[in-house]
Design a protein around this motif. Structure first.
Motif, PDB file in Angstrom:
ATOM      1  N   GLY A 101      42.293  28.142  45.881  1.00 22.45           N
ATOM      2  CA  GLY A 101      43.314  26.901  44.677  1.00 22.45           C
ATOM      3  C   GLY A 101      44.877  26.574  44.979  1.00 22.45           C
ATOM      4  N   GLU A 102      44.542  25.734  44.821  1.00 22.12           N
ATOM      5  CA  GLU A 102      46.661  25.640  45.705  1.00 22.12           C
ATOM      6  C   GLU A 102      46.803  26.517  46.911  1.00 22.12           C
ATOM      7  OE1 GLU A 102      49.203  26.126  42.003  1.00 22.12           O
ATOM      8  OE2 GLU A 102      48.052  24.421  41.004  1.00 22.12           O
ATOM      9  N   GLY A 103      46.508  26.251  48.066  1.00 24.36           N
ATOM     10  CA  GLY A 103      46.322  26.826  49.349  1.00 24.36           C
ATOM     11  C   GLY A 103      46.517  28.090  49.267  1.00 24.36           C
ATOM     12  N   HIS A 104      45.618  28.717  48.129  1.00 21.57           N
ATOM     13  CA  HIS A 104      45.470  30.180  47.998  1.00 21.57           C
ATOM     14  C   HIS A 104      44.281  30.687  48.940  1.00 21.57           C
ATOM     15  CE1 HIS A 104      47.081  33.577  46.106  1.00 21.57           C
ATOM     16  NE2 HIS A 104      46.524  34.672  46.531  1.00 21.57           N
ATOM     17  N   GLY A 105      43.710  31.219  49.560  1.00 18.63           N
ATOM     18  CA  GLY A 105      42.559  32.070  50.171  1.00 18.63           C
ATOM     19  C   GLY A 105      42.603  33.481  50.344  1.00 18.63           C
ATOM     20  N   VAL A 106      41.273  34.394  49.874  1.00 18.99           N
ATOM     21  CA  VAL A 106      41.207  35.104  49.258  1.00 18.99           C
ATOM     22  C   VAL A 106      39.763  35.468  50.017  1.00 18.99           C
ATOM     23  CG1 VAL A 106      41.168  35.075  47.021  1.00 18.99           C
ATOM     24  CG2 VAL A 106      41.434  37.209  48.097  1.00 18.99           C
ATOM     25  N   ALA A 107      39.958  36.971  51.146  1.00 21.93           N
ATOM     26  CA  ALA A 107      38.634  37.192  51.591  1.00 21.93           C
ATOM     27  C   ALA A 107      38.392  38.816  50.703  1.00 21.93           C
ATOM     28  CB  ALA A 107      38.396  37.633  53.295  1.00 21.93           C
ATOM     29  N   CYS A 108      37.076  38.086  49.868  1.00 22.05           N
ATOM     30  CA  CYS A 108      36.997  39.585  48.919  1.00 22.05           C
ATOM     31  C   CYS A 108      35.887  38.966  47.518  1.00 22.05           C
ATOM     32  CB  CYS A 108      37.720  39.684  48.232  1.00 22.05           C
ATOM     33  SG  CYS A 108      37.433  41.329  46.644  1.00 22.05           S
ATOM     34  N   PHE A 109      34.171  39.769  47.336  1.00 22.47           N
ATOM     35  CA  PHE A 109      33.592  39.217  46.592  1.00 22.47           C
ATOM     36  C   PHE A 109      33.960  39.176  45.119  1.00 22.47           C
ATOM     37  CE2 PHE A 109      30.985  41.773  50.187  1.00 22.47           C
ATOM     38  CZ  PHE A 109      30.421  39.750  50.244  1.00 22.47           C
ATOM     39  N   LEU A 110      34.621  40.133  44.738  1.00 22.24           N
ATOM     40  CA  LEU A 110      34.988  39.541  43.304  1.00 22.24           C
ATOM     41  C   LEU A 110      35.827  38.366  42.890  1.00 22.24           C
ATOM     42  CD1 LEU A 110      38.102  42.535  42.854  1.00 22.24           C
ATOM     43  CD2 LEU A 110      35.778  42.397  42.025  1.00 22.24           C
ATOM     44  N   TYR A 111      36.215  37.287  44.351  1.00 22.61           N
ATOM     45  CA  TYR A 111      36.744  35.553  44.089  1.00 22.61           C
ATOM     46  C   TYR A 111      35.465  34.578  44.655  1.00 22.61           C
ATOM     47  CZ  TYR A 111      40.831  38.401  42.380  1.00 22.61           C
ATOM     48  OH  TYR A 111      41.916  38.915  42.336  1.00 22.61           O
ATOM     49  N   GLY A 112      34.791  35.682  44.541  1.00 30.53           N
ATOM     50  CA  GLY A 112      33.534  34.731  44.951  1.00 30.53           C
ATOM     51  C   GLY A 112      32.857  34.779  46.733  1.00 30.53           C
ATOM     52  N   PRO A 113      31.656  34.888  47.298  1.00 30.27           N
ATOM     53  CA  PRO A 113      30.797  33.425  46.654  1.00 30.27           C
ATOM     54  C   PRO A 113      30.182  34.253  45.934  1.00 30.27           C
ATOM     55  CG  PRO A 113      30.453  33.625  48.973  1.00 30.27           C
ATOM     56  CD  PRO A 113      31.818  34.473  48.140  1.00 30.27           C
TER      57      PRO A 113
END
Ligand code: SF4
Length: 325
Positions: free
Chosen positions: A313-325
């Protein structure tokens, strides 16, 4: 792809062959940049931050095709950069410039400042005749924070900060649209760093320049960037607007990296996260999430599959399983 993307980097990869033996056989690949995607708006500064060996300098050089990508694409103003290089290399080289870390090593000691700065101006036909070139270079030096009379001197007669200003003058002299700034203030004293950074900011505002700003220094990236990418072992871990990265980092690696900088407000305490172990080799990076060998929150699946970049959200991207999918 966003419609207003001025630069669109898509699945960019750069591998360097590792050669051994008498016949220099290829025995492996250094995966310096491995599937990096991001976009940039015109006039913004995107900071790329990470420890040494994370691939940040390679991204800059590959984005402007100083290094040919192994795979992936870069689009600039809607056109493929590789294609532009084949059909109109001269114009591409003018529009996309680079400033290097070592201001002395990148200046020819036998040339005067006028020759250094004027070379590109002549090549691109931006000033015709000796008189026009002379006043063109004098004006550019002033824009870069130097004096017109400096054009008659040689690089060794200047301080480190002034030399970097010569490099800035050389870059802006050809009226570029994009500048890759590769650790441009890392070799300078802290007191000089902010002056050079302010010059870069002023120039950006005036000329609507777009900067890809590469640094390992978090305070520099915080000062100069609109958005920040955090890199680890050739991969993007997180991307977000600067305030979001510094106030609310999500990725465990970003948290660890940012916990090491002192807080200006001592009432806001952040627990320091100490990472164990060394950065693994980019020749044989860990499977799954590249950070799993050092991540304090690693789960079983983290070594088996790679987390995709997830929209937080709000232009924030993260590559981590703690945040999905
Ligand atoms: Fe840690 Fe797993 Fe997230 Fe990677 S995907 S950062 S190992 S929790």
């Amino acid at each position: 792809m966003t419609n207003d993307a001025y630069i669109q980097v898509e699945a960019l990869t750069k591998y360097f062959p590792v050669r051994k033996g008498f016949f220099k056989r290829v025995v492996g690949q250094v995966k310096a940049v491995d599937g990096v995607s991001f976009s940039m708006r015109r006039g913004e500064t995107l900071g790329i931050v990470g420890e040494s060996g994370c691939g940040k300098s390679t991204i800059g050089r590959t984005m402007i095709h100083l290094l040919e990508p192994t795979s992936g694409s870069v689009r600039f103003g809607g056109q493929d950069v590789g294609e532009m290089l084949r059909t109109d290399a001269k114009s591409l080289r003018r529009r996309m410039q680079i400033i290097f870390q070592d201001p002395y090593g990148s200046l020819n000691p036998r040339l005067t400042v006028k020759e250094i700065v004027g070379e590109g101006v002549k090549f691109h036909g931006l000033a015709r005749g000796k008189k026009a070139l002379d006043s063109y270079v004098a004006d550019v030096l002033v824009e870069a924070g130097l004096l017109p009379e400096h054009r008659h001197r040689y690089p060794h007669e200047f301080s480190g900060g002034q030399r970097q200003r010569i490099c800035i003058a050389r870059a802006i002299a050809v009226r570029p649209e994009v500048i890759v700034c590769d650790e441009p203030v890392s070799a300078l004293d802290v007191s000089i760093q902010s002056q050079v950074l302010n010059t870069l900011k002023d120039l950006q505002e005036r000329e609507r320049l777009t900067y890809l700003f590469i640094t390992h220094d978090l305070s520099v990236v915080k000062f100069i960037s609109d958005r920040v990418v955090i890199m680890y072992l050739g991969k993007m871990m997180e991307i977000a607007p600067t305030a979001a990265i510094f106030d609310n980092p999500l990725h465990p690696y970003a948290k660890a990296l940012l916990s090491s900088i002192p807080m200006p407000d001592p009432t806001r305490k952040t627990e320091q996260v100490l990472l164990e172990g060394d950065i693994p080799s980019p020749i044989n990076p860990p499977s799954g999430c590249r950070f799993h060998t050092r991540c304090p929150q690693a789960m079983e699946r983290c070594s088996q599959s790679e987390p995709p970049m997830t929209d937080a959200g709000e232009g924030h991207g993260v590559a981590c399983f703690l945040y999905g999918p």
